[in-house]
Design an enzyme around this catalytic site. Structure first.
Site, mmCIF file in Angstrom:
data_model
loop_
_atom_site.group_PDB
_atom_site.id
_atom_site.type_symbol
_atom_site.label_atom_id
_atom_site.label_comp_id
_atom_site.label_asym_id
_atom_site.label_seq_id
_atom_site.Cartn_x
_atom_site.Cartn_y
_atom_site.Cartn_z
ATOM 1 N N ILE A 120 0.883 -1.169 0.000
ATOM 2 C CA ILE A 120 0.000 0.000 0.000
ATOM 3 C C ILE A 120 0.919 1.217 0.000
ATOM 4 O O ILE A 120 1.885 1.271 0.770
ATOM 5 C CB ILE A 120 -0.922 0.053 1.236
ATOM 6 C CG1 ILE A 120 -1.837 -1.163 1.299
ATOM 7 C CG2 ILE A 120 -1.771 1.316 1.218
ATOM 8 C CD1 ILE A 120 -2.792 -1.137 2.486
ATOM 9 N N ASP A 121 0.641 2.184 -0.858
ATOM 10 C CA ASP A 121 1.457 3.399 -0.876
ATOM 11 C C ASP A 121 1.498 4.030 0.509
ATOM 12 O O ASP A 121 0.529 3.944 1.276
ATOM 13 C CB ASP A 121 0.884 4.418 -1.858
ATOM 14 C CG ASP A 121 1.055 3.996 -3.306
ATOM 15 O OD1 ASP A 121 1.866 3.093 -3.564
ATOM 16 O OD2 ASP A 121 0.367 4.572 -4.170
ATOM 17 N N MET A 122 2.587 4.707 0.821
ATOM 18 C CA MET A 122 2.774 5.294 2.141
ATOM 19 C C MET A 122 1.601 6.205 2.527
ATOM 20 O O MET A 122 1.120 6.162 3.658
ATOM 21 C CB MET A 122 4.078 6.090 2.187
ATOM 22 C CG MET A 122 4.347 6.727 3.539
ATOM 23 S SD MET A 122 5.860 7.705 3.600
ATOM 24 C CE MET A 122 5.355 9.155 2.664
ATOM 25 N N THR A 124 -1.458 6.216 1.323
ATOM 26 C CA THR A 124 -2.763 5.562 1.304
ATOM 27 C C THR A 124 -3.018 4.935 2.667
ATOM 28 O O THR A 124 -2.135 4.312 3.251
ATOM 29 C CB THR A 124 -2.812 4.473 0.212
ATOM 30 O OG1 THR A 124 -2.503 5.062 -1.046
ATOM 31 C CG2 THR A 124 -4.180 3.825 0.136
ATOM 32 N N ARG A 224 -4.495 5.891 -9.075
ATOM 33 C CA ARG A 224 -4.116 7.300 -9.149
ATOM 34 C C ARG A 224 -3.961 7.769 -10.595
ATOM 35 O O ARG A 224 -4.479 8.819 -10.989
ATOM 36 C CB ARG A 224 -2.820 7.521 -8.361
ATOM 37 C CG ARG A 224 -2.984 7.257 -6.874
ATOM 38 C CD ARG A 224 -1.659 7.134 -6.141
ATOM 39 N NE ARG A 224 -0.928 8.398 -6.106
ATOM 40 C CZ ARG A 224 0.208 8.571 -5.435
ATOM 41 N NH1 ARG A 224 0.731 7.556 -4.746
ATOM 42 N NH2 ARG A 224 0.812 9.742 -5.432
#
Length: 329
Positions: A120-122, A124, A224
């Site tokens: 998971i992106d930082m 998010t 995104r």
């Protein structure tokens, strides 16, 4: 600090990998990896050959030592855990000096063999699935690979979206950041990526739409870049929908909180991992307890924000201009 250097006493002549295995309860492969990364030191000098015979005496070992901040799993059983990851926290440390990541909580509860099984992106927030042992890690990672695990997200997107739609467009990694700070871009030579979108609620005052996002593939920054492509980027996104200068300031860590709010439209990336559905003996369907819809207070008022304007970054030179597909359900 999750990575620490500690002194240990070797009491008998022993191969390096075996000493690591006995000291930490590691498998042989784990012990060999630790030595191979130079994290076993004799007299301050790293050794890299895991078969090196250690003589009795002191050695130093650099290893990950979990330091919990009290995050409890939303759900846990003997095989896996699901956490609510806060925005701004990495899943794994990206350097040995990273002060904290979700791996601290995962290893604090599950031990040295516990691990996150997806990314998971930082920025998010939301559901993060972690295994408690190697068998469950292998099963769950494979389940992601063969698409047995489904995820859904919620996003606050810029502007008004009124009908469900899909974007089925390939994405390619950007290796040249001199003209564009996007990590990925749409390109016909990229990897296939498909996301379904369903608008839930439009806030007229903020000029923002709460959107449910259903990625059928798991490409980096997929949601995104797909929303950016249809000109409704996610509010708070410092890369997609901003100017080159804003994105560069964010990456250089020189963007102030006030600038972040105005130039990206929110205090953080407004993307949240909402549900996880997967089989593990039984079928599990886990939903976030965070009321992400109410987090619109983090969004900059429409009249004040400079996000998604005519001055935003374009796709890198050579990127394909492909139109989105209609959603068929």
């Amino acid at each position: 600090m999750p990575f620490v250097k500690e002194k240990f006493t070797v009491s008998e002549k022993i191969p390096a990998f075996l000493f690591i295995m006995r000291t930490f309860g590691f498998t042989q492969a784990q012990a060999q990896r630790l030595v191979g990364k130079g994290r076993l030191l004799i007299a301050g000098v790293s050794i890299y050959n895991s078969g090196t015979k250690l003589e009795p005496g002191e050695v130093e070992i650099v290893y990950f030592k979990a330091a919990s901040r009290g995050e409890k799993p939303l759900f846990a059983n003997k095989d896996f855990m699901v956490f609510e990851k806060p925005s701004g926290v990495l899943v794994h440390p990206n350097t040995m000096s990273t002060p904290y990541s979700m791996l601290d909580e995962i290893r604090h509860i599950g031990g040295d063999n516990a691990n996150a099984v997806h990314r998971i992106d930082m920025e998010t927030s939301g559901l993060l699935l972690a295994s408690k042992h190697k068998q469950s890690e292998h099963y769950l990672k494979n389940a992601f690979e063969i698409k047995k695990i489904r995820k859904s997200y919620l996003a606050w997107a810029d502007g008004e979206l009124t009908a469900p739609f899909s974007v089925a467009l390939p994405v390619k990694t950007n290796h040249d950041y001199s003209e564009c700070k996007h990590k990925v871009f749409l390109h016909e030579d990229g990897k296939y990526a498909h996301t379904d979108f369903k608008p839930i609620h439009y806030d007229k005052t903020l000029d923002a739409t709460l959107v449910a996002c259903y990625p059928l593939t798991g490409r980096t920054h997929q949601i995104r870049v797909h929303l950016f492509h249809v000109k409704h980027p996610i509010l708070g996104d410092p890369l997609y929908g901003t100017t080159f200068e804003t994105a560069n300031a964010y990456l250089e860590d020189t963007l102030t909180q006030e600038e972040r709010l105005v130039h990206t439209g929110a205090q953080r990336l407004m993307l949240h991992a909402q549900t996880l559905t997967f089989p593990y003996g039984a079928k599990y369907q886990i939903e976030s307890k965070v009321n992400f819809g109410e987090m619109k207070a983090l969004i900059c008022p429409q009249a004040e924000r400079l996000f998604n304007t005519g001055n935003i970054q374009e796709q890198p030179p050579g990127a394909a201009q492909i139109l989105p597909h209609e959603m068929d359900h």
